[in-house]
Enzyme design. Structure first.
Site, mmCIF file in Angstrom:
data_model
loop_
_atom_site.group_PDB
_atom_site.id
_atom_site.type_symbol
_atom_site.label_atom_id
_atom_site.label_comp_id
_atom_site.label_asym_id
_atom_site.label_seq_id
_atom_site.Cartn_x
_atom_site.Cartn_y
_atom_site.Cartn_z
ATOM 1 N N ARG A 1 -0.964 -2.403 -18.768
ATOM 2 C CA ARG A 1 -2.282 -1.765 -18.864
ATOM 3 C C ARG A 1 -2.418 -0.718 -17.757
ATOM 4 O O ARG A 1 -2.331 -1.050 -16.577
ATOM 5 C CB ARG A 1 -3.338 -2.867 -18.698
ATOM 6 C CG ARG A 1 -4.759 -2.494 -18.960
ATOM 7 C CD ARG A 1 -5.563 -3.748 -19.239
ATOM 8 N NE ARG A 1 -5.109 -4.325 -20.497
ATOM 9 C CZ ARG A 1 -5.559 -3.964 -21.698
ATOM 10 N NH1 ARG A 1 -6.502 -3.062 -21.800
ATOM 11 N NH2 ARG A 1 -5.085 -4.534 -22.778
ATOM 12 N N LYS B 1 -0.983 0.763 -25.299
ATOM 13 C CA LYS B 1 -1.298 0.694 -26.732
ATOM 14 C C LYS B 1 0.009 0.837 -27.513
ATOM 15 O O LYS B 1 0.871 -0.031 -27.387
ATOM 16 C CB LYS B 1 -2.333 1.769 -27.079
ATOM 17 C CG LYS B 1 -3.661 1.553 -26.333
ATOM 18 C CD LYS B 1 -4.724 2.510 -26.769
ATOM 19 C CE LYS B 1 -6.062 2.209 -26.126
ATOM 20 N NZ LYS B 1 -6.307 2.941 -24.865
ATOM 21 N N GLU C 1 -0.540 4.772 -0.459
ATOM 22 C CA GLU C 1 -1.375 5.957 -0.694
ATOM 23 C C GLU C 1 -0.542 7.208 -0.468
ATOM 24 O O GLU C 1 0.211 7.293 0.506
ATOM 25 C CB GLU C 1 -2.604 5.914 0.209
ATOM 26 C CG GLU C 1 -3.585 4.850 -0.259
ATOM 27 C CD GLU C 1 -4.755 4.644 0.673
ATOM 28 O OE1 GLU C 1 -4.816 5.302 1.716
ATOM 29 O OE2 GLU C 1 -5.620 3.813 0.340
ATOM 30 N N TYR D 1 0.850 -1.196 0.000
ATOM 31 C CA TYR D 1 0.000 0.000 0.000
ATOM 32 C C TYR D 1 0.876 1.233 0.000
ATOM 33 O O TYR D 1 1.843 1.309 0.755
ATOM 34 C CB TYR D 1 -0.904 0.024 1.229
ATOM 35 C CG TYR D 1 -2.337 -0.260 0.859
ATOM 36 C CD1 TYR D 1 -2.988 0.535 -0.072
ATOM 37 C CD2 TYR D 1 -3.031 -1.325 1.417
ATOM 38 C CE1 TYR D 1 -4.283 0.273 -0.447
ATOM 39 C CE2 TYR D 1 -4.336 -1.600 1.048
ATOM 40 C CZ TYR D 1 -4.957 -0.789 0.114
ATOM 41 O OH TYR D 1 -6.240 -1.055 -0.255
ATOM 42 N N ASP E 1 -6.328 13.524 -25.124
ATOM 43 C CA ASP E 1 -6.230 12.113 -24.754
ATOM 44 C C ASP E 1 -5.450 11.441 -25.885
ATOM 45 O O ASP E 1 -5.996 11.163 -26.950
ATOM 46 C CB ASP E 1 -7.650 11.525 -24.620
ATOM 47 C CG ASP E 1 -7.632 10.041 -24.302
ATOM 48 O OD1 ASP E 1 -6.573 9.400 -24.462
ATOM 49 O OD2 ASP E 1 -8.702 9.513 -23.918
ATOM 50 N N THR F 1 -3.075 6.102 -22.065
ATOM 51 C CA THR F 1 -2.884 4.771 -21.501
ATOM 52 C C THR F 1 -1.442 4.388 -21.806
ATOM 53 O O THR F 1 -0.774 5.050 -22.609
ATOM 54 C CB THR F 1 -3.831 3.729 -22.136
ATOM 55 O OG1 THR F 1 -3.693 3.811 -23.559
ATOM 56 C CG2 THR F 1 -5.270 3.967 -21.751
HETATM 57 N N1 DSN Z 1 -11.060 0.378 -25.898
HETATM 58 C C1 DSN Z 1 -9.924 1.052 -26.495
HETATM 59 C C2 DSN Z 1 -9.905 0.898 -27.970
HETATM 60 O O1 DSN Z 1 -10.085 -0.218 -28.411
HETATM 61 O O2 DSN Z 1 -9.684 1.857 -28.694
HETATM 62 C C3 DSN Z 1 -9.825 2.459 -26.100
HETATM 63 O O3 DSN Z 1 -9.714 2.560 -24.721
#
Ligand code: DSN
Length: 415
Positions: free
Chosen positions: A233, A227, A53, A51, A198, A224
């Protein structure tokens, strides 16, 4: 996984089956990738036990000296990856949670947000009615130009002037072209709106200098890490320094409790890899691969939404071959090619059926595939789609897919 095999054979089997599936299929989902085994090791480590925090050197719990090391490394490297002095928060559990912390920092319920329509490529967390964003805020959506199928900055400006949003959001899940952050930031200045980007889908390309950079233009940048960035993730927020305290307190305690320190350790590893010269080569190959696919699809008379791609994905309009996105996804699944159905701009079909599929090259590029394999893959897609009722043909395509993936074993290229 000797302990898992013995203690929980069911979960063990599901993981082995998933590994086999990933190994045996041509993975074309544009938001997916294969992260490095070093990232998997960090993510599967004892840091899950802790933990923490709070933030480095300011925690609510004792014993945080080593998790402080990884969080500080993740922050420092994230800044280096994007060559920015923006403040960084690496704790968001996901892209949607990163967006939530940003919205909560600058908007009040019912405030107006101008963001890209999901039907034209936007994301659920950009104001879909079933998402918290769509139910809390007054959402005004921009789409793409009907003719060019690209962002229409004059239309966005008009919408901004008309609706006076408190925040304008740029970024998408299914938009194949470059986004002009400079133009959008000028619109934000004109209407005095916060500018949020984003960059989840294109973060790796931005890091490699292959897509216009939002830093310097946006007030907040979210992403994120799994990707094109090819990490674990999770989510990250960057913001101009004047918003740092607001963002940190909106992530914790505002919207999250304990950070996932094992994931933050894995983010640090992924950022280290993103700083390597090979990472830039990899991002460049992602784009070369999408261009090679587009050329081959066009040779076969398929229509590409907007006519091209500048990034890691393309949208294929299947109207001319009289197939829906749903049907195409199912047919390709039968020959071990994984894609997702996707709305095309101004689609006449429902989001459950769709007229198109979205195809991305990040994952297959991580396997080491290059232009010649792109040509083969388009060939297999075409053969499968036009022979959808011919079981013999479909099993021949599946065999060819098998031979292709066997020549590019998963993780060989990444080790
Ligand atoms: N779900 C993702 C996508 O496939 O583009 C985006 O978060």
């Amino acid at each position: 996984m000797k302990y898992l095999r013995e203690i929980d054979p069911e979960v063990f089997k599901a993981i082995i089956d998933e590994q086999k599936r990933e190994d045996e299929q041509i993975e074309l989902i544009a938001s997916e990738n294969f992260t490095h085994p070093a990232v998997l090791e960090a993510q599967g480590s004892v840091m899950t036990n802790k933990y923490a925090e709070g933030y480095p050197a300011a925690r609510w719990y004792g014993g945080c000296e080593y998790v402080d090391v990884v969080e500080s490394l993740a922050i420092k490297r994230a800044k280096e990856v994007f060559n920015t002095d923006y403040h960084v928060n690496v704790q968001p559990h996901s892209g949607t949670q990163a967006n939530m912390a940003v919205y909560f920092s600058i908007l009040k319920p019912k405030d107006t947000m101008l963001a890209m329509d999901l039907a034209c490529g936007g994301h659920l967390s950009h104001g879909h009615p079933k998402n918290f964003s769509g139910s809390l805020y007054n959402i005004v959506s921009y789409g793409v130009n009907k003719k060019t199928e690209m962002l229409d900055y004059d239309e966005i400006r008009n919408l901004a002037i008309e609706n006076k949003p408190k925040m304008i959001l740029a970024g998408a899940s299914a938009y194949p072209r470059k986004i002009n952050f400079e133009k959008l930031s000028q619109i934000c200045k004109e209407v005095k709106a916060f500018f949020v980007v984003d960059m989840a889908h294109i973060a790796g390309l931005i890091a490699a200098g292959l897509h216009p950079n939002p830093f310097g233009y946006a007030d907040f940048v979210t992403t994120t890490t799994h990707k094109t960035l090819r990490g674990p993730r999770g989510g990250v927020i960057f913001c101009r320094p004047e918003f740092s305290r607001k963002i940190d307190s909106m992530v914790f305690p505002g919207t999250q409790g304990g950070p996932l320190m094992h994931v933050i350790a894995a983010k640090a590893v992924a950022f280290k890899q993103a700083l390597s010269p090979e990472f830039k080569e990899y991002q460049l190959q992602i784009i070369k691969n999408i261009k090679a696919m587009i050329k081959e699809f066009k040779n076969r008379n398929y229509r590409i939404v907007s006519g091209d791609s500048d990034n890691h994905l393309l949208l294929l309009d299947l109207t001319s071959i009289n197939l829906s996105g749903k049907e195409a996804t199912d047919i390709l699944g039968r020959v071990n090619i994984t894609v997702n159905k996707n709305l095309i701009p101004y689609d006449k079909k429902s989001p459950f059926i769709t007229s198109g599929i979205r195809i991305g090259t990040p994952a297959i590029t991580s396997r080491g595939m290059k232009e010649p394999q792109m040509k083969d893959i388009v060939n297999y897609i075409d053969e499968a789609l036009i022979n959808k009722a011919n079981e013999q043909k479909l099993s021949e395509v599946k065999q060819k897919v098998k031979e292709l993936v066997e020549s590019f074993p998963l993780y060989k290229e990444l080790r």
